[in-house]
Motif scaffolding. Sequence first.
Motif, PDB file in Angstrom:
ATOM      1  N   VAL A   1      40.272  10.662 -19.103  1.00 14.87           N
ATOM      2  CA  VAL A   1      41.381  11.095 -20.068  1.00 14.87           C
ATOM      3  C   VAL A   1      42.294  10.171 -20.604  1.00 14.87           C
ATOM      4  CG1 VAL A   1      43.613  12.828 -20.187  1.00 14.87           C
ATOM      5  CG2 VAL A   1      41.362  13.407 -18.911  1.00 14.87           C
ATOM      6  N   ALA A   2      42.726   9.112 -19.935  1.00 14.49           N
ATOM      7  CA  ALA A   2      43.431   8.093 -20.810  1.00 14.49           C
ATOM      8  C   ALA A   2      42.841   7.641 -21.611  1.00 14.49           C
ATOM      9  CB  ALA A   2      43.759   7.122 -19.345  1.00 14.49           C
ATOM     10  N   ARG A   3      41.459   7.184 -21.381  1.00 20.47           N
ATOM     11  CA  ARG A   3      40.629   6.740 -22.674  1.00 20.47           C
ATOM     12  C   ARG A   3      40.733   7.405 -23.905  1.00 20.47           C
ATOM     13  NH1 ARG A   3      37.140   4.787 -18.244  1.00 20.47           N
ATOM     14  NH2 ARG A   3      36.013   6.665 -18.528  1.00 20.47           N
ATOM     15  N   GLN A   4      40.493   8.696 -23.522  1.00 18.03           N
ATOM     16  CA  GLN A   4      40.341   9.734 -24.580  1.00 18.03           C
ATOM     17  C   GLN A   4      41.713   9.611 -25.384  1.00 18.03           C
ATOM     18  OE1 GLN A   4      39.711  13.608 -23.029  1.00 18.03           O
ATOM     19  NE2 GLN A   4      37.770  13.500 -23.350  1.00 18.03           N
ATOM     20  N   HIS A   5      42.708   9.463 -24.850  1.00 15.03           N
ATOM     21  CA  HIS A   5      44.154   9.651 -25.640  1.00 15.03           C
ATOM     22  C   HIS A   5      44.640   8.257 -26.004  1.00 15.03           C
ATOM     23  CE1 HIS A   5      45.457  13.440 -23.439  1.00 15.03           C
ATOM     24  NE2 HIS A   5      44.219  13.542 -23.767  1.00 15.03           N
ATOM     25  N   GLY A   6      43.490   7.131 -25.838  1.00 15.63           N
ATOM     26  CA  GLY A   6      43.840   5.814 -26.143  1.00 15.63           C
ATOM     27  C   GLY A   6      44.914   5.136 -25.758  1.00 15.63           C
TER      28      GLY A   6
ATOM     29  N   LEU B   1      54.436   0.566 -11.246  1.00 14.64           N
ATOM     30  CA  LEU B   1      55.329   1.206 -12.087  1.00 14.64           C
ATOM     31  C   LEU B   1      56.618   0.468 -12.633  1.00 14.64           C
ATOM     32  CD1 LEU B   1      55.670   4.803 -10.506  1.00 14.64           C
ATOM     33  CD2 LEU B   1      54.572   4.436 -12.523  1.00 14.64           C
ATOM     34  N   ARG B   2      57.205  -0.119 -11.605  1.00 14.39           N
ATOM     35  CA  ARG B   2      58.219  -1.239 -12.413  1.00 14.39           C
ATOM     36  C   ARG B   2      58.044  -2.381 -13.236  1.00 14.39           C
ATOM     37  NH1 ARG B   2      59.851  -0.661  -6.230  1.00 14.39           N
ATOM     38  NH2 ARG B   2      61.638   0.640  -6.201  1.00 14.39           N
ATOM     39  N   ARG B   3      56.646  -2.884 -12.805  1.00 16.23           N
ATOM     40  CA  ARG B   3      56.193  -3.981 -13.586  1.00 16.23           C
ATOM     41  C   ARG B   3      55.802  -3.472 -15.054  1.00 16.23           C
ATOM     42  NH1 ARG B   3      52.675  -5.100  -9.856  1.00 16.23           N
ATOM     43  NH2 ARG B   3      50.902  -4.265 -11.039  1.00 16.23           N
TER      44      ARG B   3
ATOM     45  N   THR C   1      49.373   2.676 -18.329  1.00 18.10           N
ATOM     46  CA  THR C   1      48.862   3.555 -17.093  1.00 18.10           C
ATOM     47  C   THR C   1      48.905   2.882 -15.775  1.00 18.10           C
ATOM     48  OG1 THR C   1      46.604   2.724 -17.360  1.00 18.10           O
ATOM     49  CG2 THR C   1      47.273   4.705 -18.749  1.00 18.10           C
ATOM     50  N   VAL C   2      49.154   3.910 -14.672  1.00 19.92           N
ATOM     51  CA  VAL C   2      49.095   3.428 -13.278  1.00 19.92           C
ATOM     52  C   VAL C   2      48.272   4.667 -12.903  1.00 19.92           C
ATOM     53  CG1 VAL C   2      50.509   3.338 -11.314  1.00 19.92           C
ATOM     54  CG2 VAL C   2      51.309   2.349 -13.346  1.00 19.92           C
ATOM     55  N   PHE C   3      47.104   4.175 -11.906  1.00 20.32           N
ATOM     56  CA  PHE C   3      46.303   5.287 -11.241  1.00 20.32           C
ATOM     57  C   PHE C   3      46.641   4.951  -9.728  1.00 20.32           C
ATOM     58  CE2 PHE C   3      44.326   4.086 -15.222  1.00 20.32           C
ATOM     59  CZ  PHE C   3      43.983   5.435 -15.751  1.00 20.32           C
ATOM     60  N   ALA C   4      47.045   5.904  -9.052  1.00 21.02           N
ATOM     61  CA  ALA C   4      47.306   5.791  -7.709  1.00 21.02           C
ATOM     62  C   ALA C   4      46.768   6.755  -6.869  1.00 21.02           C
ATOM     63  CB  ALA C   4      49.095   6.256  -7.468  1.00 21.02           C
ATOM     64  N   GLN C   5      46.473   6.602  -5.581  1.00 16.50           N
ATOM     65  CA  GLN C   5      45.880   7.649  -4.904  1.00 16.50           C
ATOM     66  C   GLN C   5      46.556   8.657  -4.022  1.00 16.50           C
ATOM     67  OE1 GLN C   5      42.855   6.458  -2.034  1.00 16.50           O
ATOM     68  NE2 GLN C   5      42.062   8.280  -1.726  1.00 16.50           N
ATOM     69  N   GLN C   6      46.445  10.035  -4.260  1.00 12.61           N
ATOM     70  CA  GLN C   6      47.221  10.746  -3.204  1.00 12.61           C
ATOM     71  C   GLN C   6      47.097  10.564  -1.780  1.00 12.61           C
ATOM     72  OE1 GLN C   6      46.955  14.900  -4.563  1.00 12.61           O
ATOM     73  NE2 GLN C   6      48.244  15.566  -2.934  1.00 12.61           N
ATOM     74  N   HIS C   7      47.946  10.641  -0.958  1.00 13.59           N
ATOM     75  CA  HIS C   7      47.630  10.266   0.497  1.00 13.59           C
ATOM     76  C   HIS C   7      46.853  11.391   0.924  1.00 13.59           C
ATOM     77  CE1 HIS C   7      48.092   9.224   4.564  1.00 13.59           C
ATOM     78  NE2 HIS C   7      49.157   8.278   4.280  1.00 13.59           N
ATOM     79  N   PRO C   8      45.717  11.179   1.623  1.00 13.98           N
ATOM     80  CA  PRO C   8      44.573  12.124   2.062  1.00 13.98           C
ATOM     81  C   PRO C   8      45.182  13.135   3.094  1.00 13.98           C
ATOM     82  CG  PRO C   8      43.467   9.919   2.160  1.00 13.98           C
ATOM     83  CD  PRO C   8      45.042   9.852   1.716  1.00 13.98           C
ATOM     84  N   ASP C   9      46.262  12.539   3.986  1.00 12.87           N
ATOM     85  CA  ASP C   9      46.805  13.366   4.882  1.00 12.87           C
ATOM     86  C   ASP C   9      47.658  14.522   4.396  1.00 12.87           C
ATOM     87  OD1 ASP C   9      45.581  11.776   6.780  1.00 12.87           O
ATOM     88  OD2 ASP C   9      47.645  10.552   7.449  1.00 12.87           O
ATOM     89  N   ALA C  10      48.212  14.156   3.252  1.00 12.85           N
ATOM     90  CA  ALA C  10      49.047  15.150   2.662  1.00 12.85           C
ATOM     91  C   ALA C  10      48.127  16.356   1.955  1.00 12.85           C
ATOM     92  CB  ALA C  10      49.741  14.778   1.258  1.00 12.85           C
TER      93      ALA C  10
ATOM     94  N   VAL D   1      55.101   5.289 -19.446  1.00 14.82           N
ATOM     95  CA  VAL D   1      53.999   4.937 -18.633  1.00 14.82           C
ATOM     96  C   VAL D   1      53.429   5.917 -17.871  1.00 14.82           C
ATOM     97  CG1 VAL D   1      53.520   3.743 -16.701  1.00 14.82           C
ATOM     98  CG2 VAL D   1      55.083   2.546 -18.277  1.00 14.82           C
ATOM     99  N   HIS D   2      52.235   6.050 -17.990  1.00 16.15           N
ATOM    100  CA  HIS D   2      51.637   7.648 -17.293  1.00 16.15           C
ATOM    101  C   HIS D   2      51.189   7.244 -16.118  1.00 16.15           C
ATOM    102  CE1 HIS D   2      51.588   9.544 -21.463  1.00 16.15           C
ATOM    103  NE2 HIS D   2      51.871   8.332 -21.689  1.00 16.15           N
ATOM    104  N   LEU D   3      51.614   8.034 -15.206  1.00 14.52           N
ATOM    105  CA  LEU D   3      51.238   7.928 -13.913  1.00 14.52           C
ATOM    106  C   LEU D   3      50.177   9.076 -13.468  1.00 14.52           C
ATOM    107  CD1 LEU D   3      51.380   6.895 -10.658  1.00 14.52           C
ATOM    108  CD2 LEU D   3      53.340   8.680 -10.417  1.00 14.52           C
ATOM    109  N   TYR D   4      49.051   8.736 -13.047  1.00 10.41           N
ATOM    110  CA  TYR D   4      47.763   9.491 -12.671  1.00 10.41           C
ATOM    111  C   TYR D   4      47.413   9.359 -11.251  1.00 10.41           C
ATOM    112  CZ  TYR D   4      46.650   9.746 -17.893  1.00 10.41           C
ATOM    113  OH  TYR D   4      46.603   9.782 -19.366  1.00 10.41           O
TER     114      TYR D   4
END
Length: 455
Positions: free
Chosen positions: A233-238, A289-291, A244-253, A202-205
């Motif tokens: 990019v995920a679409r390009q790679h099929g 991710l677990r799912r 796939t999992v798309f997660a936002q980085q914490h803005p405060d970080a 599973v790809h975490l973006y």
Amino acid sequence: MSGDVTSNDVSDDVLEVNFDGLVGPTHNYAGLAHGNVASMRHGGLASNPREAALQGLAKMKSLMDAGYAQGVLPPQQRPDLGALRALGFSGSNGEVLTKAATEAPQILRAVCSASSMWTANAATVTPSVDAPDGRVHITPANLQSSFHRYLEPDTTGRVLQAIFRDERHFAHHPVLPATPAFSDEGAANHTRLAAEHGDSGVHLYVYGRQAFGGERAPRRYPARQTREASQAVARQHGLSESQTVFAQQHPDAIDAGVFHNDVIAVGNGPVLLYHEMAFLDEQATLDELRRKMATPLIPVRVPVEAIPLEDVVSTYLFNSQLLTNPDGSMTLVVPGECQEHERVWRVIQDLLLAGYNPISDVVVKDVKQSMRNGGGPACLRLRVALNATERRSLGARVLLDEALHADLTQWVERHYRDRLTPEDLADPQLVDETLAALDDLTRRLGIGNVYPFQR
């Protein structure tokens, strides 16, 4: 290491090869990366290109000696005289450098940047086991968020196509449009999680912002990766939605100096080592991710009470390499700054090594020349899972063994300066030195004419 099956083979014949970037001859501290605290802090200091390159080679060799598959990627052509001429500087090489140094010193520093050493930004890679056509898929990052890195993708693409050249096994995709909406920083914001390297994953973006609406954004420093770029990019790679999992980085970080996800999280196999402030919605990210993972996720969470964000940035604990051993345990390769920081070192001993997880060993590496410019061990490598057939089909001498290590060490000692200041970048002799070094390198690697001056 010859590139065939080694003692570190963890699933059939698939190995994860860490391709480290060779530090270029113009390695310097120009402070170019806004939002990269270490880079900005050390801007203007004298650098040591020779020491930096040898430190990188020493890290590569130590991992090779420990049984891990290790590769190398060549640096970019610097100074980028073509970029200077495109910006209106004319004349001989010396005249172009002199004019740029006088009229636009920051531009000169940018076209001399050795930032390609951080190959985690070179591309995003999907292994053949995950791709619908059974090939390894590669997309170079456009790196459009900063001028000095925007200069890299053309050469990066040629280098990757020269190495992964067999179309039966490798598929190359064009860089995404170099616009803010599709800002792509490569594998520094991508993690693949699976039971073993040869299993489906599973790809975490992880992205910093959405270009077309979306959630919170950082206020102090720019978010370099967009959700739209990761999805493209995920679409390009099929890859499918279930992969796939798309997660936002914490803005405060990001506002604390965590400019890429690999500065605050690192994954390997089923393990995700991350800081509490890595993701805007931590629980939703873990749940998805677990799912989707076929094997149980092993999250290793470091709370902010244990390590504040400022210590995350100053030590680069999470910008470490996490490597699988033959017995299924894992080794964490950390920069020396982690050992020098009492609180971080205590967390490594008491939380990571003593915790209920596969991390059983820590290895400390001196990469100070890279750290001062804002890159730790994980920045220095591009991870590519390859089976034996794919490794044998590589089109260049890039898998590290004793002979190649000795050859590259001799190459560095022959061509590199031991001191370089921002003022030295205007030296016309530096151009001749670097072009001679790169011409020599392409012959040693058998990689062909990948640089603009060779074409």
